[in-house]
Scaffold this active site. Structure first.
Site, short mmCIF file in Angstrom:
data_model
loop_
_atom_site.label_atom_id
_atom_site.label_comp_id
_atom_site.label_asym_id
_atom_site.label_seq_id
_atom_site.Cartn_x
_atom_site.Cartn_y
_atom_site.Cartn_z
N LYS A 167 29.05 -22.27 -26.28
CA LYS A 167 29.94 -22.53 -25.15
C LYS A 167 30.04 -21.28 -24.28
O LYS A 167 30.12 -20.15 -24.82
CB LYS A 167 31.32 -22.91 -25.71
CG LYS A 167 32.33 -23.34 -24.67
CD LYS A 167 33.62 -23.81 -25.36
CE LYS A 167 34.67 -24.27 -24.39
NZ LYS A 167 35.91 -24.73 -25.05
N SER B 282 39.69 -28.82 -27.89
CA SER B 282 38.41 -28.77 -27.17
C SER B 282 37.15 -28.83 -28.01
O SER B 282 36.07 -29.01 -27.47
CB SER B 282 38.37 -27.52 -26.30
OG SER B 282 39.15 -27.76 -25.17
N SER C 201 37.31 -29.27 -23.79
CA SER C 201 36.52 -28.55 -22.82
C SER C 201 35.12 -28.20 -23.31
O SER C 201 34.25 -27.86 -22.50
CB SER C 201 37.24 -27.28 -22.39
OG SER C 201 37.42 -26.41 -23.49
#
Ligand code: GLN
Length: 496
Positions: free
Chosen positions: A79, A178, A154
């Site tokens: 990420k 997330s 996310s």
């Protein structure tokens, strides 16, 4: 079956017995990226040259007879809010669009030391603020199960990359769900570890007291393997500690026999969609048949958890994001007449709408006069929630809840912030209480979209969660990738 479709643990065996090489695995994954990334848009940065270099190096070391860690040669997606030396870390924000970290996050150091191959950096909601990956400054990522839908957020880029076969393992971060929400929407396994068991050094901070970096994969064993590499004390992060009871090397005995499973009734409210409830019920029946003892419990504080989460996380975000002032690093406005205006213009132009909303909310709830009314009350509620969970675990070994109130929704559907925030109702309590929580697939809705089931345990009970999850995974016959499913109609999207 192509190499990119294998789980990390299967590939690890193939690599160790010499049935394939790290370069071959990487070639297969890269070929997949070339074919599907145009539709999925999971990555913000791809590091092809470095990846092949790393894979060749691992093959060379193996050829010399070196005994390598189990994940050596396995490709991983990261990420883009986790710092990677020499590679951009943008947080999907204009503010950090050109930021190249001069150091590796602690988790990246661990991945590199164990010979993992870094594929690139994945898309997210700006600074991790969002539940759909639509709040990225750069691009909208699609869900590989239906490209007209969101992958969740996310950590949506990491999830989409895994589900599409564009990565074998992935790292996400979970401040309020997330890792788990995108795992649920994309048919994957994702863990939010016990707070303090994984170093946050090098994770760009959003709400430091709530977040943890978490492993994501296509099987329970894969997530466990990656977690065993990530967890442990790090001198660079004073909030970390040695996990007292996790030993990833021990064999797991999947079972739920005699396990007391709590079903908190607040998690099965009218806000949870029917197909989600139905699939959860079927999964619970299966576990009960195997000897699990189900008991309904009540966690009343859960109802206020979402409000408490948005107050606490925004308060911390407003302070953590104060460092982006256009002076030290990050985006700087082109025109300004004073220092004041430099700050103002850089922050107005550099941050997106959702990030600004959080900063304003956070500043407000911390301001003199309102602190008692909002921030302090949220912290009180947090104490209440922690107490309720502690009491629940006196009579339950683990809790089972939905991960999300619904399945992946169409891109653009949730227009208001309040609607979007509701996606997190099932995930935020574990962050507020610092508990480990794991999401795994437990069926499909009528559109063929995956439904997620969440296991929550007391602090440091990761092994217990893995055992139960592994049992369910075996009973379900594993978790398929989207294009291996029987064909079905997809509204609004197209099949890969
Ligand atoms: N969706 C939640 C939020 O927007 C959680 C985000 C996260 O876990 N990083 O705050």
């Amino acid at each position: 079956m192509e190499l990119y479709e294998y789980t990390a643990s299967a590939l690890s065996d193939l690599l160790q017995t010499g049935e394939c090489s790290s370069v071959e695995v990487l070639e297969s994954v890269w070929d997949r990226i070339t074919r599907t990334e145009g539709k999925i848009k999971a990555y913000l940065t791809l590091t092809k040259k470095e990846a092949f270099h790393q894979a060749e190096e691992i093959d060379r070391r193996r050829a010399y007879g070196e005994s390598l860690p189990p994940l050596a040669g396995i490709p991983i997606a990261v990420k883009d809010n986790i710092c990677t030396k020499g590679v951009k870390t943008t947080c999907a924000s204009r503010m950090l669009q050109d930021f190249v970290s001069p150091y590796d996050a602690a988790v990246i150091e661990r991945c590199k030391e164990s010979g993992m191959v870094l594929l690139g950096k994945t898309n997210l909601d700006e600074f991790g603020m969002g539940s759909s990956c639509e709040h990225s400054h750069f691009q909208i990522t699609s869900n590989p199960w239906d490209t007209g839908r969101v992958p969740g957020g996310s950590s949506g880029g990491s999830a989409a990359a895994l589900a599409a076969g564009e990565a074998v393992l992935a790292l996400g971060s979970d401040t309020g769900g997330s890792v788990r929400l995108p795992a649920s929407y994309c048919g994957l396994v994702g863990l939010k570890p016990t707070y303090g068991t994984v170093s946050r050094y090098g994770l760009v901070a959003f709400a430091s007291s709530l977040e943890q970096i978490g492993p994501m994969g296509r099987s329970v064993e894969d997530v466990r393997l990656l977690y065993s590499l990530l967890c442990g004390k790090d001198p660079k992060d004073a909030t970390t500690l040695e996990h007292p009871s996790f030993d990833g090397k021990q064999r797991l005995f999947p079972s739920v026999k005699g396990k007391r499973i709590g079903i908190p009734k607040e998690y099965y409210s009218s806000q949870i969609a029917k197909p989600v409830k139905e699939n959860l019920r079927a999964a619970l029946t299966l576990l009960e048949r195997e000897g699990a003892v189900l008991q309904e419990i009540s966690l009343p504080g859960t109802q206020g958890a979402l409000a408490a989460y948005y107050l606490i996380s925004s308060a911390e975000a407003s302070s953590n994001l104060a460092r982006y002032d256009g002076v030290k690093y990050g985006y700087r406005a082109k025109s300004f007449a004073s220092l004041e205006e430099l700050y103002q213009n850089s922050r107005s132009e550099g941050f997106g709408k959702e990030v600004k909303r959080r900063i304003l909310l956070g500043g407000f709830v911390l301001s003199a006069g309102y602190q008692e009314k909002y921030y302090k009350r949220a912290k009180e509620l947090q104490r209440q929630i922690i107490g309720e969970y502690q009491r629940a675990f006196e009579t339950c070994d683990l809790l089972i809840t939905p991960t999300a109130p619904d399945t992946a929704f169409p891109i653009g559907e949730k227009q208001s912030a309040a609607q979007m925030y509701l996606s997190d109702i099932c995930t935020v309590p574990a962050n507020i209480a610092g508990l480990p929580a794991l999401s795994l697939p437990c069926g499909y809705d009528k559109n063929g979209l995956p439904v997620g089931m969440q296991l929550i345990g007391p602090k440091f009970s990761e092994e217990r969660l893995f055992e139960a999850a592994l049992y369910y995974e075996q009973a379900a016959g594993g978790f398929p990738m989207p294009d291996r499913m029987r064909p079905f109609e997809r509204k609004g999207g197209e099949k890969l």
